[in-house]
Scaffold this active site. Sequence first.
Site, PDB file in Angstrom:
ATOM      1  N   LYS A  69     -22.337 -32.339  16.797  1.00  0.00           N
ATOM      2  CA  LYS A  69     -22.439 -33.476  17.715  1.00  0.00           C
ATOM      3  C   LYS A  69     -21.344 -33.371  18.776  1.00  0.00           C
ATOM      4  CE  LYS A  69     -22.791 -38.558  17.557  1.00  0.00           C
ATOM      5  NZ  LYS A  69     -22.677 -39.753  16.686  1.00  0.00           N
ATOM      6  N   SER A  75     -26.879 -42.738  16.760  1.00  0.00           N
ATOM      7  CA  SER A  75     -26.496 -42.046  17.973  1.00  0.00           C
ATOM      8  C   SER A  75     -26.518 -40.523  17.857  1.00  0.00           C
ATOM      9  CB  SER A  75     -25.084 -42.486  18.378  1.00  0.00           C
ATOM     10  OG  SER A  75     -24.137 -42.073  17.415  1.00  0.00           O
ATOM     11  N   SER A  81     -25.320 -43.998  12.377  1.00  0.00           N
ATOM     12  CA  SER A  81     -25.683 -42.928  13.319  1.00  0.00           C
ATOM     13  C   SER A  81     -26.013 -41.571  12.713  1.00  0.00           C
ATOM     14  CB  SER A  81     -24.581 -42.744  14.350  1.00  0.00           C
ATOM     15  OG  SER A  81     -24.705 -43.720  15.340  1.00  0.00           O
TER      16      SER A  81
END
Length: 472
Positions: free
Chosen positions: A60, A135, A159
């Site tokens: 990420k 997210s 997330s």
Amino acid sequence: MSATQLAQTYFEAIEKKDGEIGAYLTLTKKLALEQAKFVDEKIARGEEIGLLEGIPGAIKDMICVEGVRATAGSKILDNYIAPYDATVIKKLKENGAVILGKANQDEFAMGSSTETSAYQITRNPVDPSRVPGGSSGGSAAAVAADEAVWSLGTDTGGSIRQPASFCGVVGLKPTYGRVSRYGAIAMASSLDQIGPFTKTVEDAAIVLSVIAGQDLKDATSAQSGDKKFEDYLTGDIAGKVIGVPKEYVENLEGEILEIFEKSVEKFKALGARIETISLPHTQYALAIYYIIMTSEVSSNLAKFDGIKFGMRADDLNDSGATESGTAKNLLETYLDTRKIGFGDEVKRRIMLGTYALSAGYYDAYYLKAQKVRALIRKDFQQAYEKVDFIYCPTCPEVAFKFGEKTSDPLQMYLSDIFTISVNLAGLPAISFPIGFCEIEEKKLPVGGQLIGEWFDEEGILNAAHTFEISEK
Ligand code: GLN
């Protein structure tokens, strides 16, 4: 197949699919091939290699990899090159894992659909007309689309688990303190945790074994000891007690309820005992989260001011922003940079948090929220006196369509209704596929969430693994 061939195969898959999916923001081909070569040389010398050695994954964009751009999905970090490796990256490199690139995400991890990324949307590989969740949407989509074997995300309110549920993969949020946060760009420091996405529970255990452990660079990392989590996957949960919180399931309906009930029957058939439990303060969790999280966000994001990190208003103009850089002094530089550099959702949260922390309101909001947080934690503590695990769906819904919730932030926030209490209490939880809803001739995945007691990752991993292998 050599590690180099494996990495190349994944880059080919990315080339072929990522134009449509949009999981990656940056590819780290040179780094990946160097890492793979190192592993191949080790194998050629006849040395023993670890389970993750030579296996390619995605990171990420919230997590720093030395020498690689880390945007956190925001324009304000558009030109930011991480000067050091996060502790998890250091550990992955030491264990020979191959890093393919950086994955798209909501801006500073704020969102549930990856639509707040300043760069691109990410499509759900199961149905490209739908969001991958968020997210950590890029990390989930990369694994679901076979553009990575594993990936790392961060989970502050869901997330990792919510996008895992939407994309039909496994996502694990470890206990707060299990994995070092050093080098992960902070959203809300008392809630953030790094964790893996994978296709199987066993793979999640393997990645966790590599990234977990105390780190002197993160004072909140715990002395949890080194463990090989994959060694705890016995495939046996006979006699375990699983609590189903009535507050989580009473409003469920339709196909999600049916799939959930079927999965409960499955756990029974595997020898577990199911008990209905109560977590009475659940109704306050969302409100509390949006006070504590936004307060920490307003503080953590104060450092992005155009001076210390990333973009300054004038740089943005150079890169094509429409506003002209007219700052006459330092304050105007701060204001212009933040005005142009942050997106709407980030600004909304900074404002909410600043308000909650301001003199006169601090006691009424922030302090009160912290007290209710303690009550939520206590609910769980009491529940674990009677049960081994807590089980519920990961989300009350399946992946939704682009634009469906962007105009109504509260609707977007409700997507995390089953995941945020876990962060407020600091518990470990895993989302794993339990079935599909048929909508518009597409089979949209549904995730189940097992919540464990503090530092019982091995327990929830084994329960989810037992469920998973019984499906096959
Ligand atoms: N979707 C939640 C939010 O917008 C959770 C975010 C997260 O876990 N990083 O805050």
